[in-house]
Design an enzyme around this catalytic site. Structure first.
Site, mmCIF file in Angstrom:
data_model
loop_
_atom_site.group_PDB
_atom_site.id
_atom_site.type_symbol
_atom_site.label_atom_id
_atom_site.label_comp_id
_atom_site.label_asym_id
_atom_site.label_seq_id
_atom_site.Cartn_x
_atom_site.Cartn_y
_atom_site.Cartn_z
ATOM 1 N N ARG A 164 -38.521 -40.874 21.196
ATOM 2 C CA ARG A 164 -37.167 -40.835 20.630
ATOM 3 C C ARG A 164 -37.224 -41.163 19.149
ATOM 4 O O ARG A 164 -37.762 -42.203 18.751
ATOM 5 C CB ARG A 164 -36.262 -41.844 21.341
ATOM 6 C CG ARG A 164 -34.854 -41.885 20.732
ATOM 7 C CD ARG A 164 -33.915 -42.799 21.491
ATOM 8 N NE ARG A 164 -34.052 -44.193 21.135
ATOM 9 C CZ ARG A 164 -33.034 -44.989 20.771
ATOM 10 N NH1 ARG A 164 -31.798 -44.512 20.716
ATOM 11 N NH2 ARG A 164 -33.248 -46.249 20.484
ATOM 12 N N ARG B 236 -21.245 -50.481 10.517
ATOM 13 C CA ARG B 236 -22.283 -51.456 10.143
ATOM 14 C C ARG B 236 -21.808 -52.335 8.995
ATOM 15 O O ARG B 236 -20.982 -51.930 8.192
ATOM 16 C CB ARG B 236 -23.565 -50.732 9.703
ATOM 17 C CG ARG B 236 -24.283 -50.106 10.858
ATOM 18 C CD ARG B 236 -25.586 -49.444 10.454
ATOM 19 N NE ARG B 236 -26.117 -48.725 11.590
ATOM 20 C CZ ARG B 236 -26.836 -49.272 12.569
ATOM 21 N NH1 ARG B 236 -27.160 -50.551 12.517
ATOM 22 N NH2 ARG B 236 -27.252 -48.560 13.586
ATOM 23 N N LYS C 284 -24.710 -40.154 25.243
ATOM 24 C CA LYS C 284 -24.945 -41.591 25.408
ATOM 25 C C LYS C 284 -23.642 -42.261 25.820
ATOM 26 O O LYS C 284 -22.640 -42.162 25.115
ATOM 27 C CB LYS C 284 -25.462 -42.191 24.097
ATOM 28 C CG LYS C 284 -26.877 -41.712 23.770
ATOM 29 C CD LYS C 284 -27.292 -42.093 22.370
ATOM 30 C CE LYS C 284 -27.489 -43.583 22.177
ATOM 31 N NZ LYS C 284 -27.886 -43.871 20.773
ATOM 32 N N THR D 293 -32.314 -49.553 27.003
ATOM 33 C CA THR D 293 -32.098 -50.743 26.188
ATOM 34 C C THR D 293 -32.343 -52.081 26.877
ATOM 35 O O THR D 293 -31.839 -52.343 27.961
ATOM 36 C CB THR D 293 -30.691 -50.739 25.530
ATOM 37 O OG1 THR D 293 -30.534 -49.492 24.855
ATOM 38 C CG2 THR D 293 -30.552 -51.842 24.515
#
Ligand code: PGA
Ligand code: MN
Length: 466
Positions: free
Chosen positions: A33, A70, A213, A271
């Protein structure tokens, strides 16, 4: 028996060099990935080229950053936020410290209000909004911790306009031109988010698979449509576990895996699977159980993130994951001998589904060594794999190298490359010869579309002796 669940490794500073990539491949990496939240396109390109040179069979997945909010840089790289203190998020270009930081998203009125919960750094820091004033959000620190530069900010319930950002659009063009095998779309909230990317993939005439996702609460109410629209699903527990209550994650994981198998779409559990191995040579017992339980849930693939991208033990992480998966699968084979002989959990909706169900059943009841299939797109192999025939190998024969690589996401499926077949009567000798060469002897169930040159759907289940 080969390992059946596949391993996805995120490539980063700890693993992007040729030597490490070679070691990851040898340890069992099926999919690499490339996380476009970090690194430059040129860096990803370099990894892509290195990997392709080392191994033409590994699948390469581009992961688009998506609308992740972010914070900016923190002075000195890090700051300690103390419980009870005040922390101010601002769109102004300021350097961050223990009292506040820049945030790269301009909130619309009503997006956040007093009393809302915000999370920094994958949920490790918890803030409560006290007041929103112009470009500033003033928060109280509920749970403190160390904050480093450019960490993510989660605003549960916030639905960011779902168009592809300029960066995502540019990254996507870059990835497709490079020739990635699949593209993962972050923070999907509805089927349209998936279709938007599929449209671009289609326009560029790329065969890349689109992976949705699942990491927003709002996606959970629209799962059916999302799974329908996507080619594969990733249960992105990192963000999901912050966006929804943590205790819901294991249950949601089970539900998504069941839904994906029903619809014949590969599903990746992602994850923190071996999180402690970023710094330690051995995982915790809980992590070992998490990996095994993802196998028991029926996931097609398990993903490593920081463990392989930035950790101290990238190769060991893959080896440990490989060992845990194999042991879980050994137990499963003994315990649930042949799940597929016990009836059909999913009523077939078309000819191919019916043929593949019959193939899985026939294999279980006849004790076949393998289920082979001829596939142009990979769909036939996916439809067989969803039955998870624990004791039977699945072999997809295809003339398309890209489809072969994409099988790296599909449970238990091995691939064999064949030349284009142009006559029906050429199938059986060819399949026999190739399976024997792969070491398969005995009874084999073959699913194929017949007659041959026509590109129709799978309609035939044939038994042959190899
Ligand atoms: P990310 O996605 O690593 O790109 O954030 C995975 C996750 O959120 O679990
Ligand atoms: Mn995420």
């Amino acid at each position: 028996m080969e390992r059946r669940a596949k391993i996805v490794c995120t490539i980063g500073p700890a693993s992007g060099g040729a030597k490490r990539l070679r070691q990851l491949l040898d340890a069992g990496m099926n999919v690499a990935r490339l996380n476009f939240s970090h690194g430059s396109p040129a860096e990803h390109r370099a990894v892509f080229d290195r990997l392709r040179k080392l191994d033409d069979g590994v699948a390469i997945m581009q992961d688009l950053a998506g609308p992740k909010i972010r914070i900016g840089e923190i002075e000195g790289g890090q700051a300690r936020l103390r419980e009870g203190g005040v922390f101010v998020l601002t769109t102004k270009a300021v350097a961050g410290n223990a009292e506040g930081a820049h945030v790269d998203y301009r909130f619309r009125p009503g997006d956040v209000k007093a009393g809302d919960d915000l999370y920094l750094s994958d949920g490790s820091i918890h803030l409560k909004v006290e007041r929103v004033a112009g470009r500033e959000i003033r928060c109280r620190i509920v749970d403190g911790g160390v904050l480093t530069s450019r960490k993510g900010l989660n605003v549960p319930r916030l639905r960011i306009g779902s168009s592809l950002s300029a960066k995502d659009a540019a990254d996507l063009e870059f990835g497709l031109a490079m020739g990635v095998d699949c593209v993962a779309v972050s923070f999907v909230t509805c089927a349209a988010d998936v279709r938007r990317v599929k449209r671009v993939v289609g326009q560029r005439k790329s065969p890349a698979l689109v992976v949705a996702k699942i990491e927003k609460e709002s996606a959970l109410g629209r799962l059916d449509g999302i799974v329908e629209a996507a080619d594969a699903i990733m249960i992105a527990r990192g963000d999901l576990g912050v966006e929804i209550a943590l205790e819901r994650v294991p249950v949601v994981q089970k539900e998504i895996v069941v839904l994906c198998r029903e619809k014949g779409k590969p599903v990746i559990v992602a994850t923190q699977m071996l999180e402690s191995m970023t710094a330690s040579e051995r995982p915790t017992r809980a992590e070992a159980s998490d990996v095994a339980n993802a196998v028991f849930d029926g996931a097609d693939a398990l993903m490593l993130s920081a463990e392989t991208a930035a950790g101290t033990f990238p190769v060991e992480s893959v080896c440990v994951m490989d060992r845990i998966i194999r042991e879980a699968e050994r137990w499963e084979r003994r315990a649930l001998q042949d799940e597929c002989s016990s009836g059909l959990p999913w009523p077939p909706r078309d000819l191919a589904e019916a043929a593949c169900a019959a193939a899985a059943r026939t294999a279980a009841s006849s004790g076949a060594r393998a289920i082979a299939c001829l596939t142009r797109t990979g769909r036939t192999a996916r439809l067989i794999a969803r039955y998870r025939p624990a004791a039977t190998r699945i072999v997809a024969l295809t003339d398309d190298r890209r489809v072969m690589r994409q099988m790296n996401l599909v449970w238990g499926t091995e691939t064999i490359h064949i030349d284009r077949i142009d006559r029906t009567d050429a199938i059986f000798p060819l399949v026999k010869e190739r399976l024997r060469a792969a070491g398969i002897r005995g009874l084999v169930v073959l699913a194929a579309g017949i007659p041959i040159p026509e590109k129709g759907s799978t309609n035939t289940v044939h038994l042959l002796k190899c």
